[in-house]
Design a protein around this motif. Structure first.
Motif, mmCIF file in Angstrom:
data_model
loop_
_atom_site.group_PDB
_atom_site.id
_atom_site.type_symbol
_atom_site.label_atom_id
_atom_site.label_comp_id
_atom_site.label_asym_id
_atom_site.label_seq_id
_atom_site.Cartn_x
_atom_site.Cartn_y
_atom_site.Cartn_z
ATOM 1 N N GLY A 141 0.821 -1.198 0.000
ATOM 2 C CA GLY A 141 0.000 0.000 0.000
ATOM 3 C C GLY A 141 0.856 1.248 0.000
ATOM 4 O O GLY A 141 1.927 1.283 -0.605
ATOM 5 N N GLU A 142 0.403 2.247 0.725
ATOM 6 C CA GLU A 142 1.045 3.562 0.708
ATOM 7 C C GLU A 142 1.016 4.123 2.116
ATOM 8 O O GLU A 142 0.023 3.992 2.834
ATOM 9 C CB GLU A 142 0.256 4.468 -0.242
ATOM 10 C CG GLU A 142 0.761 5.874 -0.373
ATOM 11 C CD GLU A 142 -0.103 6.672 -1.349
ATOM 12 O OE1 GLU A 142 0.021 7.900 -1.356
ATOM 13 O OE2 GLU A 142 -0.903 6.052 -2.089
ATOM 14 N N ALA A 143 2.114 4.730 2.540
ATOM 15 C CA ALA A 143 2.178 5.360 3.854
ATOM 16 C C ALA A 143 1.875 6.847 3.734
ATOM 17 O O ALA A 143 2.330 7.513 2.796
ATOM 18 C CB ALA A 143 3.555 5.157 4.476
ATOM 19 N N TRP A 144 1.112 7.350 4.679
ATOM 20 C CA TRP A 144 0.821 8.778 4.770
ATOM 21 C C TRP A 144 1.244 9.235 6.158
ATOM 22 O O TRP A 144 0.530 9.001 7.127
ATOM 23 C CB TRP A 144 -0.659 9.038 4.531
ATOM 24 C CG TRP A 144 -1.079 10.473 4.624
ATOM 25 C CD1 TRP A 144 -0.288 11.576 4.520
ATOM 26 C CD2 TRP A 144 -2.417 10.964 4.834
ATOM 27 N NE1 TRP A 144 -1.026 12.725 4.651
ATOM 28 C CE2 TRP A 144 -2.338 12.376 4.844
ATOM 29 C CE3 TRP A 144 -3.652 10.343 5.010
ATOM 30 C CZ2 TRP A 144 -3.467 13.174 5.024
ATOM 31 C CZ3 TRP A 144 -4.778 11.126 5.186
ATOM 32 C CH2 TRP A 144 -4.685 12.519 5.192
ATOM 33 N N ALA A 145 2.420 9.839 6.273
ATOM 34 C CA ALA A 145 2.895 10.365 7.549
ATOM 35 C C ALA A 145 2.190 11.690 7.806
ATOM 36 O O ALA A 145 2.411 12.675 7.094
ATOM 37 C CB ALA A 145 4.409 10.549 7.519
ATOM 38 N N VAL A 146 1.331 11.726 8.819
ATOM 39 C CA VAL A 146 0.490 12.901 9.028
ATOM 40 C C VAL A 146 0.249 13.110 10.519
ATOM 41 O O VAL A 146 0.024 12.161 11.267
ATOM 42 C CB VAL A 146 -0.858 12.748 8.283
ATOM 43 C CG1 VAL A 146 -1.614 11.505 8.732
ATOM 44 C CG2 VAL A 146 -1.729 13.991 8.442
ATOM 45 N N ASP A 147 0.333 14.346 10.947
ATOM 46 C CA ASP A 147 -0.051 14.722 12.302
ATOM 47 C C ASP A 147 -1.503 15.167 12.246
ATOM 48 O O ASP A 147 -1.805 16.296 11.843
ATOM 49 C CB ASP A 147 0.848 15.843 12.817
ATOM 50 C CG ASP A 147 0.473 16.274 14.237
ATOM 51 O OD1 ASP A 147 -0.421 15.641 14.844
ATOM 52 O OD2 ASP A 147 1.074 17.246 14.729
ATOM 53 N N LEU A 148 -2.391 14.294 12.633
ATOM 54 C CA LEU A 148 -3.816 14.588 12.526
ATOM 55 C C LEU A 148 -4.254 15.696 13.478
ATOM 56 O O LEU A 148 -5.334 16.275 13.292
ATOM 57 C CB LEU A 148 -4.639 13.319 12.781
ATOM 58 C CG LEU A 148 -4.488 12.226 11.723
ATOM 59 C CD1 LEU A 148 -5.200 10.958 12.174
ATOM 60 C CD2 LEU A 148 -5.027 12.686 10.366
ATOM 61 N N LEU A 149 -3.440 16.005 14.480
ATOM 62 C CA LEU A 149 -3.781 17.102 15.382
ATOM 63 C C LEU A 149 -3.545 18.465 14.738
ATOM 64 O O LEU A 149 -3.960 19.487 15.289
ATOM 65 C CB LEU A 149 -2.988 16.978 16.683
ATOM 66 C CG LEU A 149 -3.429 15.811 17.589
ATOM 67 C CD1 LEU A 149 -2.473 15.665 18.753
ATOM 68 C CD2 LEU A 149 -4.857 16.017 18.088
ATOM 69 N N ASP A 150 -2.914 18.483 13.576
ATOM 70 C CA ASP A 150 -2.780 19.720 12.807
ATOM 71 C C ASP A 150 -4.059 19.909 12.005
ATOM 72 O O ASP A 150 -4.112 19.708 10.784
ATOM 73 C CB ASP A 150 -1.555 19.650 11.895
ATOM 74 C CG ASP A 150 -1.329 20.941 11.105
ATOM 75 O OD1 ASP A 150 -2.064 21.929 11.346
ATOM 76 O OD2 ASP A 150 -0.447 20.944 10.235
ATOM 77 N N THR A 151 -5.108 20.293 12.688
ATOM 78 C CA THR A 151 -6.430 20.330 12.060
ATOM 79 C C THR A 151 -6.541 21.423 11.009
ATOM 80 O O THR A 151 -7.356 21.309 10.086
ATOM 81 C CB THR A 151 -7.528 20.513 13.115
ATOM 82 O OG1 THR A 151 -7.236 21.669 13.912
ATOM 83 C CG2 THR A 151 -7.605 19.285 14.023
ATOM 84 N N ALA A 152 -5.747 22.474 11.119
ATOM 85 C CA ALA A 152 -5.817 23.537 10.112
ATOM 86 C C ALA A 152 -5.473 22.989 8.739
ATOM 87 O O ALA A 152 -6.097 23.359 7.736
ATOM 88 C CB ALA A 152 -4.874 24.677 10.486
ATOM 89 N N ALA A 153 -4.484 22.093 8.672
ATOM 90 C CA ALA A 153 -4.116 21.486 7.382
ATOM 91 C C ALA A 153 -5.233 20.599 6.864
ATOM 92 O O ALA A 153 -5.483 20.529 5.655
ATOM 93 C CB ALA A 153 -2.820 20.687 7.531
ATOM 94 N N LEU A 154 -5.928 19.897 7.778
ATOM 95 C CA LEU A 154 -7.001 19.006 7.353
ATOM 96 C C LEU A 154 -8.193 19.772 6.792
ATOM 97 O O LEU A 154 -8.954 19.234 5.987
ATOM 98 C CB LEU A 154 -7.458 18.128 8.526
ATOM 99 C CG LEU A 154 -6.412 17.203 9.147
ATOM 100 C CD1 LEU A 154 -7.057 16.360 10.245
ATOM 101 C CD2 LEU A 154 -5.757 16.310 8.102
#
Length: 274
Positions: free
Chosen positions: A78-91
């Motif tokens: 598959g594919e890895a997505w390194a993400v800080d989900l607590l950075d809600t502004a980016a989301l």
């Protein structure tokens, strides 16, 4: 999702799209489907990623643990997505191309309400309620356009029941249950389902940390925590295995579950039957 760029609509999309002929398995009931699993580097998330891939889906493993996500993604092709989900502004600016969204990422803090750090309370609600909302918001336009979507929210028996010392976790999971039902009502006319999976205590690092926290809080051994606190309400006296949760998630992602929506599927050994 390893890297992204802005589109004309202002959204964010991965610059690397999965290849059409070598993505996951070429066979299986989920062949051709693209899944995103948050908290996919370990525990329940990794089990869900493995089972979805085994059923043919191409899986994006999303986690702030970049190394762990990469290991699981490599294993399942598959594919890895390194993400800080607590950075809600980016989301808030994100656009996701997914057929299946598994909202699984979670954390836990065990404290009496009067001692609960408000920052921890807000952090848990952000990760376990606001983030699923933002990811649904990012994924639903693509799902609606395709006339197919599966939103699967890994809730908990604590989305249906309460336990002391878990004010943030219980309230966040209860909120997730309501959000999931709203998504089910809005998504139904577009071929999109939304459901919750509600396991009891699962054999994961998160639960192992809870056992240690409860032992310190009550001044008892970790074995006694399982016997006297965690499994007292369960008719089946064992922890849930992550693969068991993964199997239910994969079924909810399938075409066979097209009429299942707005539901909460307990996997708690009979806890909620009381």
């Amino acid at each position: 999702m390893p890297s992204a760029h802005r589109n004309d609509d202002g959204g964010l999309r991965p610059t690397e799209e999965p290849p059409s002929s070598d993505s996951g398995s070429n066979a299986g009931p989920l062949a051709g489907r693209r899944a995103i699993v948050t908290g996919g580097a370990s525990g329940i998330g990794a089990a869900c990623a493995r089972e979805l891939a085994a059923q043919g889906a191409y899986v994006v493993v999303a986690d702030r643990d970049a190394e762990g996500a990469g290991v699981v993604a490599k294993e399942i092709k598959g594919e890895a997505w390194a993400v800080d989900l607590l950075d809600t502004a980016a989301l808030e600016e994100l656009s996701l191309d997914a057929d299946i969204l598994v909202n699984n990422a979670g954390i836990q803090v065990v404290q009496p309400i009067e001692q609960f750090d408000p920052a921890d309370f807000r952090r848990i609600h952000t990760l376990m309620l606001e983030v699923p909302f933002l990811l649904m918001r990012a994924a639903l336009p693509s799902m609606y356009a395709k006339g197919f979507g599966r939103i699967i929210n890994v809730s908990s028996v604590h989305g249906l029941r309460a336990s002391p010392f878990k004010a943030a976790y219980v309230s966040a999971k209860h909120g997730l249950e309501g959000l999931s039902k709203v998504a089910a009502l809005e998504g139904g006319p577009h071929g999109v389902t939304s459901n919750c999976v509600n396991p009891g205590y699962v054999r994961t690092p998160l639960v192992e940390n809870q056992i240690a926290d409860q032992a310190r809080l009550h001044g008892i051994s970790e074995d006694e925590v399982l016997e006297r606190i965690m499994l007292t309400e369960s008719a089946v006296k064992r922890l849930v295995e992550p693969a068991e949760v993964g199997s239910l998630v994969a079924w909810l992602a399938s075409d066979q579950a097209g009429m299942v929506t707005g539901a909460s599927y307990t996997m708690d050994g009979g806890w909620s039957a009381r």
